[in-house]
Every structure is written in structure tokens, then in C-alpha cells.
Design an enzyme around this catalytic site. Structure first.
Site, short mmCIF file in Angstrom:
data_model
loop_
_atom_site.label_atom_id
_atom_site.label_comp_id
_atom_site.label_asym_id
_atom_site.label_seq_id
_atom_site.Cartn_x
_atom_site.Cartn_y
_atom_site.Cartn_z
N ARG A 76 -9.78 -12.00 2.64
CA ARG A 76 -10.66 -13.08 2.17
C ARG A 76 -9.95 -14.44 2.20
NH1 ARG A 76 -11.55 -9.95 -3.29
NH2 ARG A 76 -11.20 -8.32 -1.73
N LYS A 136 0.84 -1.19 0.00
CA LYS A 136 0.00 0.00 0.00
C LYS A 136 0.88 1.25 0.00
CE LYS A 136 -3.64 -2.03 2.96
NZ LYS A 136 -4.81 -1.91 2.08
#
Length: 461
Positions: free
Chosen positions: A312, A238
Site C-alpha cells: 500500500r 515473514k
């Protein structure tokens, strides 16, 4: 009793007169001339949510006037606890037991301050528990919410996977629940390969926290919470601005721990299980890579389209373990996608389920509890967006559109046996300050879920 709620009035209790906006003129006429003159001299305008301190005969503060423009709710008086002078106050209003309970909860939540690293000089006001209020529910709700907020607000240096495990152990110990922790390379042995892959690059080893409580013969309610204690994005790193809020990426885990605390404290007649995959998505020589193919707990192969779609992956293994028990109700909570924030903003819980009856019950309780949820579709027409040419599924969609939906569809691949399943994609953080909800960690959908579970498995909430 909860913080800043007392069970009985004392000789120095200040009344809070709640006056409906449309009835203010009639109320004012009936008051002592001293108050009439004081209110007029202050230029007070009777607008909903406004308040004014009223003097006694010696011009000392004695009472509070509060104007409401609609029905009293949990947040109506929540900011008064920090705005009024230090002291004890009692509500003067005709209200229902539900309103009494909500006002007491809101008052206490309004006094929350995260003071672990900086001493707070705040001196919140106390409220006498309003007549008819459910003291146990007030205490249960406030304690759980404070717990969730604290866990989210603590920086990752002090709330890594091992610290999250310790926090879970405290909760489990309080209610004599059983807890097992699978740590490090044991995750491979006990078939949590994707949890291991995501967390293996961190100095604080990945783990699965597994708590069970209640009668084994009772209906099974299983809670799964994303416990990514910090998310660098992995090798798909990020930007620095994107990492600033990533201590909150374990907000799903914090919320299910708060919900579990409420369920156990109320001794609801359920067989509760809590599963938390706790990891830090870090970077080192053994970090998992874009393009890798991982084999999940249920045997499906997953191509890594983006290492920043790690939540996930860890949830998939935990959901498979939960699903193997065939629970009556399976709930997962996660700070999963920015796409959910685009869809519903930062103050509503994006909710996914194929169970219409479940969502109807949840939505009804969410409205009653002023704890908003909004249903998004598990639209099978978008399933092709997470297809992979070399594996059973890709963890990142091929399109930037519908990202919250494709994340939900990914998770759906790992839920097959549960009778009912609902997935929450939550912010877990207040980005602005509102009455009772300061900037910082927040327990999204906690009160709505507790009310729904309580109603579903017992007679009274």
C-alpha cells in the site's frame, strides 16, 4: 493465430460432437450401430463434462463425443486440449459467436505450460477456430493471459525490479508507447519517497515504470499495478512458509501489463497510462523500520505500523501520480492482503469502489466472461483503525479484522481527483488446477476489465 488454434480444417480433422445430456439417448439412437455398441461396451455414462473417443470403421480413433449439462462456456472444453490425442479437432455444435470465441480462448488457455526451467513433453491438441469466433479477440486474450502467467511464474531471481522494467519495455516497444523509468535515488528527486523507502534495501534498485500511449485528447484510463517482485516482509520478516509464494507479489503489475497489452493491441480510443512501482522488500542496514514516519508523494505522513504492509505504500505514491492527471478511470491491482483471501477465497477478485455505476458494469461483464469479482465495502466506519497518534495515517490497521477494507481505505486517501476509481485485491495465482487454469500465476479480472473498458470507450468489445 493463438497456440493450438488453426484457421482451417485439414483431411485429418477429428470432429467433436457436443451432445446435451438430456438429449443423449435420442442422439445415441441415431448413430451407427458400431458407435452404439462401442459406447455401451465402454460403460460410458452421459454426465456433463465427460468425453469418449469414438472409432471409425477400421477401429481407429476418429471422433470425440462430449457431453454438456449446461450452456457451453469458456472453460467447458478447456481441458480437452491436453487430454485428447495429438491432432486437429473441429467442434460440431450449434453455438453463438460469443461461445465460439470463448471456447477457442479456453482451449488455448488449457494448453499453457510454464516451461522456462523444465522442458515440457506435453503435446496439446489443435482446434479449428469455431465458426463465428472473433479470431483477433481470441489471440489478444490468450497472448495477454500467457504474458501475465509467465511474469508471475518466473522466480524473483529472474524477475526483480530491473527485469520487470525490461518486460514492460518490450510491451511498450511493441506498440510504440512512451516509457519513462525513475530508478534508485532519483525516486527522491522526482517525489516517489515511499517507493524508494520500501525498495532501497534491495540490491536491485527500486523504480517507477511509467508508460503512456494513445491520443492525448482521448479519455484517460490509468492502470496502477503493485510490483513487489519479492516480499520478505522487511524487518517484520515473514516466516519461511510465508515467503514461498512471494514471487507472485508483483501479480498486480503483471496483470495491468496484460490489460495494457490488450488495450493497445485493440487500439481502443483511450489515453492509456500504466504506472508500476517495482521494488523488492528486502532487509539490510538501510531498510525502513517499524515506527518510522514516511512522507508520501502527496505530503501525507505515514507511520509504519508494519513493514510487511509495504504494497500500500508503493501504491500510494503511484496512485498520487496517477490521480494528478485526473483520469476518467483509475484502476489499481495488487496482491495486497491475506484478509481479502479470507473474505472471498482464492478464486474471486475482491473489488472496492465507491462508484456504483462502474461496479454494476464491471459485475455484468465479469458474469458474461466467467471472470468473477465480488465487491467489498470501503466502509468509512473503519477509518479509525488506521489512525496514527504521530502521523496522518498508519500503514497497518490496529485490528486484525477488516484488513482488506482498511487497506482499501488507506489507498483511498491518495485518490482525490480521479473521476472513477476501482481497487482490486487479487490472488494472482491458481492454488488448484481447473480446466484452462493450471496451478500457478493467473490473470485475475483481466477479461472482465477488458470487456468493460472496451464497452465503455468503444462501440464493440
Amino acid at each position: 493465430m493463438t497456440p493450438n488454434i488453426v484457421s482451417a480444417a485439414n483431411t485429418e480433422t477429428h470432429p467433436i460432437f457436443v451432445v446435451e445430456k438430456s438429449q443423449f439417448d435420442d442422439w445415441l439412437i441415431s448413430q451407427p450401430e458400431q458407435w452404439q455398441n462401442w459406447i455401451k461396451s465402454q460403460g460410458f455414462e452421459a454426465e456433463g463434462g465427460r468425453h469418449l473417443l469414438l472409432p471409425n470403421e477400421t477401429s481407429q480413433f476418429s471422433s470425440v463425443l462430449y457431453i454438456r449439462s449446461k450452456e457451453l462456456s469458456i472453460w467447458s472444453l478447456a481441458d480437452l486440449s491436453m487430454k485428447l490425442p495429438k491432432g486437429t479437432y473441429a467442434l460440431e455444435a450449434e453455438i453463438s459467436p460469443k461461445q465460439a470465441t470463448d471456447i477457442a480462448i479456453g482451449w488455448s488457455l488449457g494448453t499453457y505450460v510454464f516451461d522456462r526451467y523444465k522442458e515440457s513433453k506435453a503435446e496439446p491438441a489443435q482446434l479449428v477456430l469455431p465458426s463465428g469466433a472473433d479470431a483477433a479477440l481470441v489471440q489478444r486474450t490468450v497472448k495477454a493471459t500467457y504474458l501475465v502467467r509467465d511474469l508471475i511464474n518466473i522466480p524473483a531471481a529472474d524477475m526483480g525490479p530491473s527485469a520487470l522494467e525490461a518486460a514492460a519495455s518490450q510491451i511498450a516497444g511493441e506498440f510504440e508507447a512512451r516509457q519513462g523509468n525513475i530508478v534508485g535515488s532519483d525516486l527522491i528527486t522526482y517525489h516517489y519517497p515511499m517507493v524508494h523507502a520500501v525498495g532501497r534495501a534491495a540490491a536491485d534498485p527500486p523504480r517507477v515504470i511509467d508508460i503512456t500511449w494513445g491520443n492525448p485528447d482521448a479519455p484517460k484510463v490509468t492502470l496502477v499495478g503493485k510490483g513487489v517482485c519479492f516480499d520478505t516482509g522487511g524487518l517484520d520478516i515473514k516466516p519461511s512458509a510465508g515467503m514461498l509464494m512471494m514471487k507472485k507479489d508483483m501479480g498486480g503489475a503483471a496483470t495491468v501489463l496484460g490489460l495494457a497489452h490488450m488495450i493497445m493491441d485493440a487500439a481502443l480510443p483511450v489515453r492509456l497510462r500504466v504506472l508500476i512501482p517495482a521494488v523488492e522488500n528486502s532487509i539490510s542496514g538501510n531498510a525502513y523500520r517499524p515506527g518510522d514516519v514516511l512522507t508520501s508523494r502527496n505530503g501525507k505522513t505515514v507511520e509504519i505500523g508494519n513493514t510487511d504492509a509495504e504494497g500500500r505504500l508503493v501504491l500510494a505514491d503511484a496512485l498520487t501520480a496517477a490521480d494528478d492527471d485526473e483520469p476518467d478511470l483509475l484502476i489499481d491491482m495488487a496482491t495486497l492482503t491475506g484478509a481479502a483471501r479470507v473474505a472471498v477465497g482464492t478464486e474471486i477478485s475482491a473489488t472496492f469502489t465507491d462508484d456504483d455505476e462502474l461496479f454494476a458494469a464491471l459485475a455484468a461483464h465479469a458474469e458474461i466472461e466467467a471472470d468473477p469479482v465480488w465487491r467489498l465495502p470501503l466502509w468509512d466506519g473503519y477509518r479509525h483503525l488506521i489512525d496514527s497518534k504521530i502521523a496522518d495515517i498508519n500503514n497497518a490497521g490496529s485490528s486484525s479484522f477488516g484488513g482488506a477494507i482498511t487497506a482499501g481505505l488507506f489507498l483511498k486517501e491518495f485518490v482525490e481527483k480521479s473521476k472513477s476509481w476501482v481497487h482490486f485485491d487479487i490472488m494472482a495465482y491458481n492454488s488448484r488446477s481447473r480446466p484452462g487454469r493450471p496451478i500457478g500465476g493467473e490473470a485475475f479480472a483481466l477479461r472482465a476489465l477488458y470487456a468493460m473498458i472496451s464497452a465503455r470507450y468503444s462501440v464493440a468489445p
